[in-house]
Design an enzyme around this catalytic site. Structure first.
Site, PDB file in Angstrom:
ATOM      1  N   GLY A  10       3.309  19.313  -4.445  1.00 23.50           N
ATOM      2  CA  GLY A  10       4.637  19.497  -5.027  1.00 23.50           C
ATOM      3  C   GLY A  10       5.076  20.943  -5.088  1.00 23.50           C
ATOM      4  O   GLY A  10       6.265  21.253  -4.954  1.00 23.50           O
ATOM      5  N   ASN A  11       4.119  21.878  -5.282  1.00 21.63           N
ATOM      6  CA  ASN A  11       4.485  23.286  -5.392  1.00 21.63           C
ATOM      7  C   ASN A  11       4.998  23.852  -4.070  1.00 21.63           C
ATOM      8  O   ASN A  11       5.614  24.907  -4.027  1.00 21.63           O
ATOM      9  CB  ASN A  11       3.288  24.110  -5.884  1.00 21.63           C
ATOM     10  CG  ASN A  11       2.106  24.058  -4.924  1.00 21.63           C
ATOM     11  OD1 ASN A  11       1.781  22.994  -4.401  1.00 21.63           O
ATOM     12  ND2 ASN A  11       1.464  25.181  -4.700  1.00 21.63           N
ATOM     13  N   LYS A 128       0.681   4.666 -13.210  1.00 21.81           N
ATOM     14  CA  LYS A 128       1.445   5.819 -12.709  1.00 21.81           C
ATOM     15  C   LYS A 128       2.828   5.873 -13.356  1.00 21.81           C
ATOM     16  O   LYS A 128       3.683   5.026 -13.115  1.00 21.81           O
ATOM     17  CB  LYS A 128       1.595   5.687 -11.194  1.00 21.81           C
ATOM     18  CG  LYS A 128       2.252   6.876 -10.537  1.00 21.81           C
ATOM     19  CD  LYS A 128       1.328   8.068 -10.479  1.00 21.81           C
ATOM     20  CE  LYS A 128       1.952   9.213  -9.692  1.00 21.81           C
ATOM     21  NZ  LYS A 128       1.091  10.406  -9.680  1.00 21.81           N
ATOM     22  N   LYS A 213      -0.465  10.465  -2.366  1.00 19.66           N
ATOM     23  CA  LYS A 213      -0.125  11.082  -1.085  1.00 19.66           C
ATOM     24  C   LYS A 213      -1.342  11.665  -0.360  1.00 19.66           C
ATOM     25  O   LYS A 213      -1.373  11.728   0.866  1.00 19.66           O
ATOM     26  CB  LYS A 213       0.963  12.134  -1.266  1.00 19.66           C
ATOM     27  CG  LYS A 213       0.554  13.416  -1.945  1.00 19.66           C
ATOM     28  CD  LYS A 213       0.450  14.573  -0.946  1.00 19.66           C
ATOM     29  CE  LYS A 213       0.288  15.889  -1.658  1.00 19.66           C
ATOM     30  NZ  LYS A 213      -0.968  16.167  -2.281  1.00 19.66           N
ATOM     31  N   LYS A 275      -7.809  14.361  -4.338  1.00 17.64           N
ATOM     32  CA  LYS A 275      -7.937  15.289  -3.211  1.00 17.64           C
ATOM     33  C   LYS A 275      -9.381  15.311  -2.711  1.00 17.64           C
ATOM     34  O   LYS A 275      -9.637  15.271  -1.495  1.00 17.64           O
ATOM     35  CB  LYS A 275      -7.471  16.686  -3.618  1.00 17.64           C
ATOM     36  CG  LYS A 275      -5.989  16.777  -3.924  1.00 17.64           C
ATOM     37  CD  LYS A 275      -5.599  18.107  -4.501  1.00 17.64           C
ATOM     38  CE  LYS A 275      -4.088  18.224  -4.661  1.00 17.64           C
ATOM     39  NZ  LYS A 275      -3.473  17.147  -5.429  1.00 17.64           N
TER      40      LYS A 275
END
Length: 313
Positions: A10-11, A128, A213, A275
């Site tokens: 997102g960053n 979520k 994602k 991740k």
């Protein structure tokens, strides 16, 4: 030419404290695109994936607040909207950055559906949060009227929650592969992809869910036979005991070591954990594959082994 999937956090799309305008997002994307162009300039064949959390949340909010004017769109449609919006900005930003380098490689976004299993256990326990905060009274009304799953969110109010199932199949994969082979920089599985259920006759039906994602990027990386998966986030390296006096940075670890650290509880769910899980899945999938986790500004160095955390078999 080494094939590289880059999963943008997102960053890379929006500054945390910056205004949530289209102009501000495009400015951030243009800065991000310079780093991506640097990677392409090094000779990598790049495929881009990205998150969509803030953007799809705002689209849902716009929908909810406009119901007296126009019908609200379901969540899967909002996800598709976010793919188009972010992809549009990434196409502009990256094309601009490449042209400055004399590179006219075409950049294209594919609105991407990702099949999930209707029997995935995640549907039994939606976790979520999406969309706006509600009062308890409004939350109960939405629960009754629309069948939403609603939970209190850390004392800040009530929010709708949806499942986060595992990605099973990327529907537009043949299109992605064809465009990559034709020389395009392809933007795909935006926000983890639009979650869909596949019926016995092959028909697809959108469902209210959010696919992580990073896990969708891993699925993509395996399916297109990528050589490396680069997961970009807010920190340069993965750490043990993060933000503690005995913090330890990790430069290169094996899948076995990473899974040991997962079992020890070093990585936060919804943050670094998916991740690491995605990186392990990809590194394990085929000998010679590597997954790298690092920050956007260290991406080129990380690909050369000079920064970031690399996970190998």
């Amino acid at each position: 030419m080494e094939k590289l999937v880059i999963a943008l956090g997102g960053n890379a799309l929006q500054e945390g404290k910056g205004p949530a305008t289209a102009e501000a997002q495009l400015q951030v994307v243009e800065k991000t695109s310079e780093f991506i162009a640097d990677i392409i300039e090094k000779g990598y064949k790049v495929i881009l994936a990205h998150g969509n959390g803030p953007q799809v949340g705002r689209i849902v909010l716009q929908n909810e607040n406009s119901v007296n004017v126009t019908p609200a769109m379901p969540f899967d449609v909002c996800g598709a909207m976010s793919q188009g919006m972010i992809g549009y900005h990434m196409q502009q930003g990256l094309s601009k950055a490449l042209r400055k380098r004399g590179d006219n490689t075409p950049v294209a976004t594919i609105v991407t559906q990702v099949v999930v299993d209707k029997n995935d256990k995640a549907f039994l326990n939606p976790t979520k949060p999406i969309g706006p905060f509600y009062s308890e009274q409004d939350a109960k009304r939405l629960q009754e009227e629309k069948g939403y799953s609603i939970k209190e969110d850390a004392g800040r109010g009530w929010r709708r929650v949806v499942a986060s199932p595992m990605p099973v199949e990327i529907v537009e994969l043949p299109v992605v592969c064809a465009m990559v082979d034709a020389g395009f920089v392809v933007i795909t599985v935006g926000g983890g992809g639009i979650p869909v259920l596949k019926h016995e006759n092959g028909d697809l039906e959108g469902t209210a869910a959010v696919i992580d994602k990073d896990l969708a990027s891993e699925r993509l990386s395996e399916d297109i036979d990528a050589d490396a998966l680069l997961i970009l986030t807010a920190v340069e390296q993965v750490c043990l005991n993060y933000n503690k006096p005995d913090e330890k940075r990790l430069a290169q670890i094996t899948v076995e070591e990473a899974e040991k650290y997962i079992a020890e509880g070093h990585f936060a769910p919804g943050s670094m954990l998916p991740k690491i899980q995605a990186a392990c899945m990809f590194a394990r999938s085929k000998a010679g594959r590597r997954a790298i986790i690092t920050s956007l500004d260290k991406a080129v160095d990380a690909l050369m082994g000079k920064a970031g955390t690399t996970i190998v078999l």
